[in-house]
Design a protein around this motif. Structure first.
Motif, PDB file in Angstrom:
ATOM      1  N   LYS A  54      -5.140   4.134   5.915  1.00 27.85           N
ATOM      2  CA  LYS A  54      -5.547   4.925   6.704  1.00 27.85           C
ATOM      3  C   LYS A  54      -4.598   5.956   7.184  1.00 27.85           C
ATOM      4  O   LYS A  54      -3.461   5.393   7.629  1.00 27.85           O
ATOM      5  CB  LYS A  54      -6.438   4.560   7.385  1.00 27.85           C
ATOM      6  CG  LYS A  54      -7.626   4.143   7.482  1.00 27.85           C
ATOM      7  CD  LYS A  54      -8.752   4.413   8.377  1.00 27.85           C
ATOM      8  CE  LYS A  54      -9.768   3.730   8.669  1.00 27.85           C
ATOM      9  NZ  LYS A  54     -10.671   3.450   9.839  1.00 27.85           N
ATOM     10  N   TYR A  68      -7.370   1.197   0.692  1.00 27.56           N
ATOM     11  CA  TYR A  68      -7.493   2.410   1.458  1.00 27.56           C
ATOM     12  C   TYR A  68      -6.194   2.837   2.952  1.00 27.56           C
ATOM     13  O   TYR A  68      -7.200   1.760   3.756  1.00 27.56           O
ATOM     14  CB  TYR A  68      -7.879   3.180   1.182  1.00 27.56           C
ATOM     15  CG  TYR A  68      -8.362   3.651  -0.294  1.00 27.56           C
ATOM     16  CD1 TYR A  68      -8.369   4.690  -0.800  1.00 27.56           C
ATOM     17  CD2 TYR A  68      -9.716   2.757  -0.693  1.00 27.56           C
ATOM     18  CE1 TYR A  68      -8.501   4.965  -2.012  1.00 27.56           C
ATOM     19  CE2 TYR A  68     -10.265   3.201  -1.773  1.00 27.56           C
ATOM     20  CZ  TYR A  68      -9.731   4.180  -2.800  1.00 27.56           C
ATOM     21  OH  TYR A  68     -10.371   4.684  -3.840  1.00 27.56           O
ATOM     22  N   GLY A  76      -1.138   4.651  -0.920  1.00 22.06           N
ATOM     23  CA  GLY A  76      -1.698   4.349   0.126  1.00 22.06           C
ATOM     24  C   GLY A  76      -2.885   3.486  -0.822  1.00 22.06           C
ATOM     25  O   GLY A  76      -4.325   3.369  -0.060  1.00 22.06           O
ATOM     26  N   PHE A  77      -2.792   3.203  -2.361  1.00 21.43           N
ATOM     27  CA  PHE A  77      -4.292   1.797  -2.677  1.00 21.43           C
ATOM     28  C   PHE A  77      -3.728   1.244  -3.209  1.00 21.43           C
ATOM     29  O   PHE A  77      -2.750   0.697  -4.304  1.00 21.43           O
ATOM     30  CB  PHE A  77      -4.579   2.947  -3.423  1.00 21.43           C
ATOM     31  CG  PHE A  77      -5.983   2.380  -4.754  1.00 21.43           C
ATOM     32  CD1 PHE A  77      -7.290   2.375  -3.828  1.00 21.43           C
ATOM     33  CD2 PHE A  77      -5.917   2.683  -6.060  1.00 21.43           C
ATOM     34  CE1 PHE A  77      -7.164   1.707  -4.222  1.00 21.43           C
ATOM     35  CE2 PHE A  77      -6.915   2.122  -6.218  1.00 21.43           C
ATOM     36  CZ  PHE A  77      -8.084   1.511  -5.686  1.00 21.43           C
ATOM     37  N   LEU A 137       1.124  -1.691  -0.193  1.00 20.59           N
ATOM     38  CA  LEU A 137      -0.211   0.646   0.414  1.00 20.59           C
ATOM     39  C   LEU A 137       0.626   0.833   0.279  1.00 20.59           C
ATOM     40  O   LEU A 137       0.798   2.199  -0.737  1.00 20.59           O
ATOM     41  CB  LEU A 137      -0.929   0.257   1.055  1.00 20.59           C
ATOM     42  CG  LEU A 137      -2.088  -0.724   1.247  1.00 20.59           C
ATOM     43  CD1 LEU A 137      -3.161  -1.427   2.216  1.00 20.59           C
ATOM     44  CD2 LEU A 137      -3.097  -0.120   0.178  1.00 20.59           C
TER      45      LEU A 137
END
Length: 276
Positions: free
Chosen positions: A276, A274, A229-230, A224
């Protein structure tokens, strides 16, 4: 005693025209040819050298590091095949000999073969064998279930990939548990998943059950971070897509993201997960 096919720590005895003579403090001595003699040395100094037989079948020392030593396995390239057998490149001036009788399949020049190196008691020569299974023994196991082990990928079978376990035993990784590309000769870590009644070893390339959650979750977190982050993956993604992107099973993926979700480290949405 000076050991053929192994690294020896030997003392410099004398400097001669062909090179340095090294000894083991007993009666044994061996020549270190000039090409390997260090620029600076002192009589009485000790050197770490590998000892094997030269082209005239005499023990000789070298500071070069071979790709394989006695009692070990390695993937080596066949340089040539003669009427006597195959000659393999093991990183030294003289090639490593593999007799025809020690070839699981007929070797060809340019091919790569996983072999075991041993000292032939009849000829007192170091030789290679691609019949690696005969140097493995599962009668008395030195591993236990869930133990982490060192693996060398050996050869494929119809149901998976055979692996050498801790250079002692034979194990199998089943085809449906291989989630990344592996090739003969690869060295990696694994887990003893199951010990069968006949001492056959089932090997996993990842941790088992709950033991798998933490390292797998950590791997997903790193993925990630590397992808802003995705990740376009979720519990409805196909097993093939998950395997292609993360080299893990869908079952392991779902366990890991479930753990990360409970720890509030990720969000799960329709288009993916995703950070956090």
């Amino acid at each position: 005693m000076i050991h053929l096919g192994e690294y020896n720590t030997l003392e410099i005895l004398r400097d001669t025209e062909p090179g340095l003579f090294l000894g083991d403090g007993d009666e044994g001595e061996v020549l270190l040819p000039n090409r390997y003699v260090p620029e600076e040395f002192e009589i009485g100094e000790k050197l770490d050298v590998f000892v094997y037989l030269d082209n005239e079948e005499r023990p000789v020392a070298t500071t070069d590091q071979p790709y394989i030593k006695k009692g070990d396995f390695a993937l080596l390239r066949c340089n040539q095949v003669t009427k006597f057998g195959a000659f393999l490149d093991w990183g030294l001036v003289k090639e490593l000999f593999c007799p025809f009788k020690e070839q699981a399949f007929k070797m060809k020049a340019g091919g790569w073969y996983l072999v075991y190196c041993y000292l032939d008691e009849e000829t007192e020569r170091l030789v290679a064998s691609s019949k690696t299974n005969r140097f493995l023994d599962n009668r008395e196991l030195t591993v236990s279930q869930f133990e982490e082990v060192e693996l060398i990928v050996s050869h494929p079978s119809e149901i998976g990939m055979n692996v050498i376990v801790n250079k002692k035993h034979l194990g199998l990784v089943f085809k449906d548990e291989i989630y990344k590309d592996i090739s003969v000769g690869d060295r990696l870590k694994g887990i003893v998943k199951k010990i069968r009644h006949d001492n056959k070893l089932d090997i996993s390339l990842s941790q088992i059950g709950y033991r798998n959650i933490e390292p797998t979750a950590k791997f997903i977190l790193n993925a990630l971070k590397d992808n802003s982050g995705f990740l376009p993956l979720h519990d409805k993604s196909s097993p093939d897509v998950i395997k292609d992107q993360l080299q893990m099973s869908k079952k392991s993926f779902k366990k890991a993201i479930g753990s990360l979700y409970k720890e509030r480290q990720i969000e799960i949405k329709d288009d993916g997960i995703y950070l956090k």
